[in-house]
Design a protein around this motif. Structure first.
Motif, PDB file in Angstrom:
ATOM      1  N   ALA A  22       0.852  -1.298   0.196  1.00  0.00           N
ATOM      2  CA  ALA A  22       0.025  -0.018  -0.261  1.00  0.00           C
ATOM      3  C   ALA A  22       1.020   1.323  -0.079  1.00  0.00           C
ATOM      4  O   ALA A  22       1.873   1.429   0.755  1.00  0.00           O
ATOM      5  N   MET A  23       0.414   2.451  -0.917  1.00  0.00           N
ATOM      6  CA  MET A  23       1.271   3.421  -0.908  1.00  0.00           C
ATOM      7  C   MET A  23       0.382   4.418  -0.162  1.00  0.00           C
ATOM      8  O   MET A  23      -0.784   4.671  -0.469  1.00  0.00           O
ATOM      9  N   HIS A  52      11.995   3.860   2.124  1.00  0.00           N
ATOM     10  CA  HIS A  52      11.500   3.720   3.625  1.00  0.00           C
ATOM     11  C   HIS A  52      10.458   2.565   3.571  1.00  0.00           C
ATOM     12  O   HIS A  52       9.193   2.797   4.315  1.00  0.00           O
ATOM     13  N   TYR A  53      10.548   1.767   2.896  1.00  0.00           N
ATOM     14  CA  TYR A  53       9.452   0.524   2.641  1.00  0.00           C
ATOM     15  C   TYR A  53       9.499  -0.215   4.018  1.00  0.00           C
ATOM     16  O   TYR A  53      10.452  -0.716   4.605  1.00  0.00           O
ATOM     17  N   THR A  54       8.316  -0.512   4.232  1.00  0.00           N
ATOM     18  CA  THR A  54       7.898  -1.185   5.853  1.00  0.00           C
ATOM     19  C   THR A  54       7.213  -2.199   5.603  1.00  0.00           C
ATOM     20  O   THR A  54       5.941  -2.383   4.981  1.00  0.00           O
ATOM     21  N   PRO A  68       5.632   5.168   1.895  1.00  0.00           N
ATOM     22  CA  PRO A  68       5.249   6.425   2.045  1.00  0.00           C
ATOM     23  C   PRO A  68       5.116   6.668   0.582  1.00  0.00           C
ATOM     24  O   PRO A  68       5.966   6.533  -0.195  1.00  0.00           O
ATOM     25  N   LYS A  69       4.122   7.482   0.113  1.00  0.00           N
ATOM     26  CA  LYS A  69       4.155   8.177  -1.234  1.00  0.00           C
ATOM     27  C   LYS A  69       5.208   9.345  -1.489  1.00  0.00           C
ATOM     28  O   LYS A  69       5.325  10.383  -0.332  1.00  0.00           O
ATOM     29  N   SER A  70       6.005   9.004  -2.284  1.00  0.00           N
ATOM     30  CA  SER A  70       6.960  10.149  -2.602  1.00  0.00           C
ATOM     31  C   SER A  70       6.646  11.300  -3.312  1.00  0.00           C
ATOM     32  O   SER A  70       7.262  12.448  -3.216  1.00  0.00           O
ATOM     33  N   ASP A  71       5.340  11.376  -3.730  1.00  0.00           N
ATOM     34  CA  ASP A  71       4.481  12.522  -4.477  1.00  0.00           C
ATOM     35  C   ASP A  71       3.116  12.450  -4.071  1.00  0.00           C
ATOM     36  O   ASP A  71       2.290  11.558  -4.207  1.00  0.00           O
ATOM     37  N   GLY A  72       2.489  13.659  -3.488  1.00  0.00           N
ATOM     38  CA  GLY A  72       1.179  13.655  -2.948  1.00  0.00           C
ATOM     39  C   GLY A  72       0.293  13.380  -4.159  1.00  0.00           C
ATOM     40  O   GLY A  72      -1.067  13.136  -3.836  1.00  0.00           O
ATOM     41  N   ARG A  73       0.714  13.590  -5.370  1.00  0.00           N
ATOM     42  CA  ARG A  73      -0.311  13.316  -6.616  1.00  0.00           C
ATOM     43  C   ARG A  73      -0.383  11.581  -6.725  1.00  0.00           C
ATOM     44  O   ARG A  73      -1.250  11.452  -7.607  1.00  0.00           O
ATOM     45  N   MET A  74       0.310  11.109  -6.264  1.00  0.00           N
ATOM     46  CA  MET A  74       0.125   9.438  -6.737  1.00  0.00           C
ATOM     47  C   MET A  74      -1.023   9.043  -5.938  1.00  0.00           C
ATOM     48  O   MET A  74      -1.179   9.579  -4.696  1.00  0.00           O
ATOM     49  N   PRO A  75      -1.685   8.060  -6.266  1.00  0.00           N
ATOM     50  CA  PRO A  75      -2.881   7.350  -5.693  1.00  0.00           C
ATOM     51  C   PRO A  75      -2.675   6.729  -4.229  1.00  0.00           C
ATOM     52  O   PRO A  75      -1.367   6.147  -4.078  1.00  0.00           O
ATOM     53  N   THR A  76      -3.213   6.705  -3.334  1.00  0.00           N
ATOM     54  CA  THR A  76      -3.159   5.925  -2.241  1.00  0.00           C
ATOM     55  C   THR A  76      -4.252   4.924  -2.500  1.00  0.00           C
ATOM     56  O   THR A  76      -5.279   4.739  -2.536  1.00  0.00           O
ATOM     57  N   VAL A  77      -3.350   3.698  -2.404  1.00  0.00           N
ATOM     58  CA  VAL A  77      -3.738   2.557  -3.330  1.00  0.00           C
ATOM     59  C   VAL A  77      -3.073   1.171  -2.759  1.00  0.00           C
ATOM     60  O   VAL A  77      -1.893   1.123  -2.395  1.00  0.00           O
TER      61      VAL A  77
END
Length: 275
Positions: A22-23, A52-54, A68-77
């Motif tokens: 999940a991002m 920072h992959y957990t 963590p999403k590296s760019d706020g425009r990326m989908p949360t998915v």
């Protein structure tokens, strides 16, 4: 439907789901949410070289990861990864069949090689060529991955894509008027006992779910839905609400178990299966 791991010399057969992540905007918040919902524990996370992959664990076995999403425009998915012994060759077949590569195949240290692809309708899935990280250490049991399906609008476009690219054998199920197709790995007899995923049309959720309970909006793009096994779907729905998430489709009985669709407290949608 049983989730079947097809072992070929220590790994997963091509096209078999082998990992999910999940991002999220807030990994610490994700750890709290999924830690309470599924009982997951987590490692301390990788360094910046691996984003920072957990990694998440159930009974001490790897079951998923949060990043963590590296760019706020990326989908949360949530993303499901399909196994391949040669991800670069697989990427070529994806392009040749009308799909595209969103992230080109790249090495991830000694762990393996990954890429992100999209089918002809834009549904996104991952590719994973295992190195030291084989994938799920546990699946099909409470607290772990158990199923995935792609939601599409044009089955005549999408079904040939996956069946050509991965060699899947397909079997259509017509349950309560739903047009639903299950896929089994190449070399196996197609059917519920060998199925590793399926295709649903963007008219609803899954076979046997009442129309009034379906979560898919009219303009929802093509996408994959990742399922996790739980001991009690109704208790999971209550926990999701308590943790700030949303119940998109309330628990409902199907021929394969009791299912529900949720969105976590940051916006990532996933499903659960009890059974």
């Amino acid at each position: 439907m049983d989730y079947a791991e097809r072992n070929t010399g220590g790994g997963y057969a091509e096209g078999v789901p082998c990992w999910a992540d999940a991002m999220l905007p807030d990994v610490e918040g994700g750890k709290r949410f999924y830690g309470e919902l599924f009982g997951w524990t987590f490692d301390t996370g990788s360094g910046p070289e691996y984003g920072h992959y957990t990694q998440a664990y159930s009974d001490g076995l790897p079951v998923a990861a949060l990043a963590p999403k590296s760019d706020g425009r990326m989908p949360t998915v949530w993303t499901v990864y399909l196994a391949s012994p040669d991800a670069a060759a697989l990427a070529g077949r994806i392009r040749g069949a009308g799909g595209s590569m969103i992230t080109e195949v790249m090495p991830v240290g000694p762990f393996g090689s990954m890429g992100l692809a999209a089918d002809p309708e834009g549904a996104v899935f991952g590719l994973w060529q295992a190195g030291t990280h084989q994938g799920f250490g546990k699946q099909g049991k409470p607290g772990s991955y158990c199923w995935t399906e792609v939601y599409s609008r044009d089955k005549d476009l999408v079904d040939p894509f996956y069946e050509h690219v991965f060699g899947y054998g397909g079997l259509d199920l017509h349950l309560d008027g739903e047009d639903f197709r299950i896929w089994s790995p190449a070399g196996t007899e197609p059917g519920p006992d060998t199925a590793i995923g399926g295709r649903s049309l963007l008219a609803g959720l899954s076979p046997a779910v009442p129309v009034s309970d379906r979560y898919v909006p009219a303009r929802m793009p093509a996408h994959f839905l990742v399922y996790f096994n739980v001991a009690d779907a109704d208790a999971s729905a209550a926990a999701v609400t308590r943790l700030g998430g949303r119940v998109r489709t309330p628990p409902a009985d199907t021929p394969y178990g009791r299912i529900a669709v949720f969105t976590d407290n940051q916006g990532a949608t996933f499903a659960v299966l009890q059974g």
